[in-house]
Design a protein around this motif. Sequence first.
Motif, PDB file in Angstrom:
ATOM      1  N   ASN A  57      49.840 -31.404  16.510  1.00 21.79           N
ATOM      2  CA  ASN A  57      48.498 -32.222  15.925  1.00 21.79           C
ATOM      3  C   ASN A  57      48.248 -31.411  15.093  1.00 21.79           C
ATOM      4  OD1 ASN A  57      49.158 -34.807  16.656  1.00 21.79           O
ATOM      5  ND2 ASN A  57      48.018 -34.547  19.180  1.00 21.79           N
ATOM      6  N   ALA A  60      47.762 -32.023  11.683  1.00 19.04           N
ATOM      7  CA  ALA A  60      46.215 -31.707  10.001  1.00 19.04           C
ATOM      8  C   ALA A  60      47.028 -30.366   9.448  1.00 19.04           C
ATOM      9  CB  ALA A  60      45.669 -31.402  11.514  1.00 19.04           C
ATOM     10  N   ASP A  70      42.413 -24.940  14.486  1.00 19.23           N
ATOM     11  CA  ASP A  70      43.191 -24.345  14.040  1.00 19.23           C
ATOM     12  C   ASP A  70      41.913 -25.008  12.624  1.00 19.23           C
ATOM     13  OD1 ASP A  70      42.887 -27.536  13.325  1.00 19.23           O
ATOM     14  OD2 ASP A  70      43.880 -28.142  14.522  1.00 19.23           O
ATOM     15  N   GLY A  80      40.166 -30.895  10.410  1.00 17.56           N
ATOM     16  CA  GLY A  80      39.174 -31.331  11.677  1.00 17.56           C
ATOM     17  C   GLY A  80      39.508 -32.580  12.079  1.00 17.56           C
ATOM     18  N   LEU A 134      36.453 -41.024  14.968  1.00 15.61           N
ATOM     19  CA  LEU A 134      37.965 -40.639  15.966  1.00 15.61           C
ATOM     20  C   LEU A 134      37.158 -39.896  16.825  1.00 15.61           C
ATOM     21  CD1 LEU A 134      40.278 -42.150  15.294  1.00 15.61           C
ATOM     22  CD2 LEU A 134      41.045 -39.402  15.255  1.00 15.61           C
ATOM     23  N   LEU A 185      39.144 -40.647  20.820  1.00 14.85           N
ATOM     24  CA  LEU A 185      40.165 -39.575  21.156  1.00 14.85           C
ATOM     25  C   LEU A 185      41.357 -39.743  21.876  1.00 14.85           C
ATOM     26  CD1 LEU A 185      40.550 -37.447  18.425  1.00 14.85           C
ATOM     27  CD2 LEU A 185      39.758 -36.095  19.554  1.00 14.85           C
ATOM     28  N   VAL A 200      45.401 -44.353  20.067  1.00 14.11           N
ATOM     29  CA  VAL A 200      44.374 -44.252  18.787  1.00 14.11           C
ATOM     30  C   VAL A 200      45.501 -43.333  17.831  1.00 14.11           C
ATOM     31  CG1 VAL A 200      42.079 -43.169  17.867  1.00 14.11           C
ATOM     32  CG2 VAL A 200      42.648 -44.881  19.692  1.00 14.11           C
ATOM     33  N   THR A 201      45.209 -43.337  16.329  1.00 11.27           N
ATOM     34  CA  THR A 201      45.943 -42.644  15.310  1.00 11.27           C
ATOM     35  C   THR A 201      45.825 -42.691  13.738  1.00 11.27           C
ATOM     36  OG1 THR A 201      48.000 -41.875  14.891  1.00 11.27           O
ATOM     37  CG2 THR A 201      48.527 -44.280  15.845  1.00 11.27           C
ATOM     38  N   THR A 202      45.864 -41.308  13.633  1.00  8.57           N
ATOM     39  CA  THR A 202      45.305 -41.307  11.705  1.00  8.57           C
ATOM     40  C   THR A 202      46.801 -42.131  11.178  1.00  8.57           C
ATOM     41  OG1 THR A 202      45.126 -39.307  11.865  1.00  8.57           O
ATOM     42  CG2 THR A 202      42.914 -40.993  12.194  1.00  8.57           C
ATOM     43  N   LYS A 203      47.642 -42.026  12.067  1.00  6.32           N
ATOM     44  CA  LYS A 203      48.680 -41.259  11.459  1.00  6.32           C
ATOM     45  C   LYS A 203      49.614 -42.818  10.438  1.00  6.32           C
ATOM     46  CE  LYS A 203      49.211 -37.177  13.434  1.00  6.32           C
ATOM     47  NZ  LYS A 203      49.671 -36.403  15.091  1.00  6.32           N
ATOM     48  N   GLY A 222      52.803 -41.905  14.338  1.00  9.87           N
ATOM     49  CA  GLY A 222      52.220 -41.446  15.393  1.00  9.87           C
ATOM     50  C   GLY A 222      52.179 -42.868  16.550  1.00  9.87           C
ATOM     51  N   LEU A 223      52.231 -42.484  17.709  1.00  9.45           N
ATOM     52  CA  LEU A 223      51.817 -43.283  18.536  1.00  9.45           C
ATOM     53  C   LEU A 223      50.660 -43.242  18.968  1.00  9.45           C
ATOM     54  CD1 LEU A 223      55.525 -42.628  21.298  1.00  9.45           C
ATOM     55  CD2 LEU A 223      54.422 -44.811  19.002  1.00  9.45           C
ATOM     56  N   GLY A 224      50.045 -42.341  18.892  1.00  7.84           N
ATOM     57  CA  GLY A 224      49.410 -42.544  19.264  1.00  7.84           C
ATOM     58  C   GLY A 224      48.919 -41.685  20.570  1.00  7.84           C
ATOM     59  N   GLY A 267      50.051 -39.032  22.223  1.00 11.69           N
ATOM     60  CA  GLY A 267      49.378 -36.866  22.488  1.00 11.69           C
ATOM     61  C   GLY A 267      47.934 -36.493  23.217  1.00 11.69           C
ATOM     62  N   LEU A 268      47.649 -37.533  22.764  1.00 10.14           N
ATOM     63  CA  LEU A 268      46.009 -36.404  23.559  1.00 10.14           C
ATOM     64  C   LEU A 268      46.007 -37.501  24.304  1.00 10.14           C
ATOM     65  CD1 LEU A 268      43.658 -36.249  20.314  1.00 10.14           C
ATOM     66  CD2 LEU A 268      45.392 -34.059  21.709  1.00 10.14           C
ATOM     67  N   ALA A 280      39.991 -27.970  13.436  1.00  7.32           N
ATOM     68  CA  ALA A 280      39.917 -28.843  15.356  1.00  7.32           C
ATOM     69  C   ALA A 280      39.607 -27.586  16.587  1.00  7.32           C
ATOM     70  CB  ALA A 280      40.726 -29.525  15.019  1.00  7.32           C
TER      71      ALA A 280
HETATM   72  P1  ADP Z   1      49.327 -38.997  17.555  1.00 13.46           P
HETATM   73  O1  ADP Z   1      49.243 -37.434  17.663  1.00 13.46           O
HETATM   74  O2  ADP Z   1      50.129 -40.589  17.572  1.00 13.46           O
HETATM   75  O3  ADP Z   1      48.672 -39.941  16.661  1.00 13.46           O
HETATM   76  P2  ADP Z   1      47.340 -38.200  18.943  1.00 13.46           P
HETATM   77  O4  ADP Z   1      46.930 -39.085  20.718  1.00 13.46           O
HETATM   78  O5  ADP Z   1      48.121 -36.792  19.530  1.00 13.46           O
HETATM   79  O6  ADP Z   1      48.276 -39.041  18.717  1.00 13.46           O
HETATM   80  O7  ADP Z   1      46.362 -37.492  18.273  1.00 13.46           O
HETATM   81  C1  ADP Z   1      45.791 -38.292  17.873  1.00 13.46           C
HETATM   82  C2  ADP Z   1      44.855 -38.995  16.484  1.00 13.46           C
HETATM   83  O8  ADP Z   1      44.013 -37.004  16.497  1.00 13.46           O
HETATM   84  C3  ADP Z   1      46.017 -37.945  15.269  1.00 13.46           C
HETATM   85  O9  ADP Z   1      46.208 -39.657  14.853  1.00 13.46           O
HETATM   86  C4  ADP Z   1      44.627 -37.568  14.586  1.00 13.46           C
HETATM   87  O10 ADP Z   1      43.593 -38.302  13.620  1.00 13.46           O
HETATM   88  C5  ADP Z   1      43.788 -36.960  15.709  1.00 13.46           C
HETATM   89  N1  ADP Z   1      44.075 -34.931  15.253  1.00 13.46           N
HETATM   90  C6  ADP Z   1      44.813 -35.193  16.746  1.00 13.46           C
HETATM   91  N2  ADP Z   1      44.735 -33.665  16.563  1.00 13.46           N
HETATM   92  C7  ADP Z   1      43.965 -33.088  15.635  1.00 13.46           C
HETATM   93  C8  ADP Z   1      43.903 -32.488  14.870  1.00 13.46           C
HETATM   94  N3  ADP Z   1      44.708 -30.710  15.192  1.00 13.46           N
HETATM   95  N4  ADP Z   1      43.299 -31.987  13.443  1.00 13.46           N
HETATM   96  C9  ADP Z   1      43.011 -33.140  13.167  1.00 13.46           C
HETATM   97  N5  ADP Z   1      42.847 -34.443  13.315  1.00 13.46           N
HETATM   98  C10 ADP Z   1      43.960 -34.484  15.004  1.00 13.46           C
END
Ligand code: ADP
Length: 546
Positions: free
Chosen positions: A437, A441, A467, A471, A476, A480, A485-488, A493-495, A497-498, A521
């Motif tokens: 992530n 970013a 990082d 941010g 979001l 989060l 939930v993803t902005t990719k 992105g699958l949303g 990871g977190l 972030a």
């Molecule tokens: P994905 O990476 O597949 O989108 P994640 O659950 O890992 O799913 O992340 C969700 C969203 O959180 C990301 O799409 C991104 O918008 C935001 N995000 C995660 N980590 C960071 C980061 N280090 N800096 C900025 N945005 C982040």
Amino acid sequence: MPASLDTIKLRRRLAIELLALVTLVTTTIAALYDAGRAREYAEQTARVDAELQAQALQGALDRFRGLPEMWSKEPSLISALQGQDAAELSQRGLQLTYLSGAWATGFFNPDGELLAWADRSSNTPILTRLPTSIHEAVQQQRLGRLWVDQSPRPLYGFASGVSDLGSIVVFVDLSAIQEQWGLLNHPVLVVDSANKVLLSNEAGWLSRGLQSLPLERGWVSVERRLPALDWRLLSVHQVDLARLWVVVALGLASGIVIWGILSRFFRRQMTEHQDARLQQATALRLERLVKSRTRDLERAQESQIQTAKLAAIGQMSTTLTHEYNQPIATIQTYAENAQRFLQRGQVDAVGDNLEQILKQAERMGLLSKTLLTFARRPGAELSALSWQHHLDEAVVLLRTRFESQGVKLIRPTLSDEVLIWAGPVRLTQVWVNLLSNALDALRDTNDPQIVIDFESGQDEVKVWVCDNGPGIASALIGQLFEPFVTTKPAGSGLGLGLPLARDLMRQFGGDLTVEPADQGARFCLCFQRPPVHSSSPATPVERNTL
Ligand code: ADP
């Protein structure tokens, strides 16, 4: 431990049997006691009554006892007796009878035969001759007493001699006494020495023998002697058993009331018992359901992790291809060089090239090994691990990305491994997710950096991943850690990871949170320290640095 249904039923039976026994015994004792008291009371009342009635009878007779003797001294009567003047005697006798309150007066000659008679009704004599015993008594100048048997009314006579001229007999009517007794609500009777009833307020008993009277059980009779008359007066009382029945009824009623209370108590106990069993069964069913659901969830989670990992590997495939192609190309170059140097006989240079080939091969081996470990299905066990080692593993996997993006990884220099409580494959996955992530970013950031901070507490170890990217978008922050939930852009992105990383951290007994940062972030990984008895690191420590 709550009593079983059978125990409650047994207790109920015993309690009811005991209650029945206690009620029976106490009621019987109370009834016997009360019966004794009632009998005593009846006897006492009869004694007092017999005394009273005896005194009344005695008093009624005593008034007349001295009259015949007194009249025997009366000159008019003496001369009438001397002259055997029946008319004079009858007239005088009637006067005296009325004056004295007696019922009749009789005058008898020296032979005991009736001379004259006067009474309050028909003037019909009830006696024509004195009974022998009375005649003898008056001849001996003693007071004669007689009971007139053949009379329609109860008459008692007192006789007295008048020197040798004859005798006077005064008759007393005892009907008034009998009438008074009639007001009493219990039998009173007078019997003579032969037990024959002379007087009584029970009309049917008169002239009967005492033994033949219908004196039932439950009656008490007390007798009082009347010595001068040679009679006995009996007062008969019924033992009042009404109270006894009240006592019995009260005893039974209290038994029934207690039985009712006991029944309610046991019924409630049984209901509670059944409720408790029902609850227990429901709880057991729920527990089984929760276990089965938890198992399902664990399975789903496991496959989710696996999916996310494979997705991550898929995402990394381009860079991984490059990661492998680059050392292969380098090895090829070094091998060609080595061949050329060998043909020229420059053995030292051949050695240098072979050493480079060996280094490249080692790097490829390490990458394969790490990839294989990462792709493995995670186990559920936790052990004491070095967080730095697993950070290194993640860095190996993401090395090409670090290099191609020129991202600098700044991490604390620690002399010792810091142990935390986690699962090895899952821990690497947490690192890969967070670092990927951050790398995503930092794509358009100048002088990109990932900084690892660390703080070791008594029970916890905290590691921050920061990082200097753009941010996290404020819209979001609240969601989060929610899945998908993803902005990719789609495909990158699958949303997951977190949410997965947080889930894994919680499986370790720790947590993953996002913290406000001045720039970029800032994620905080909170680990539990390994329990005191846990074993040393499961994975040998290997250092990989960029
Ligand atoms: P994905 O990476 O597949 O989108 P994640 O659950 O890992 O799913 O992340 C969700 C969203 O959180 C990301 O799409 C991104 O918008 C935001 N995000 C995660 N980590 C960071 C980061 N280090 N800096 C900025 N945005 C982040």
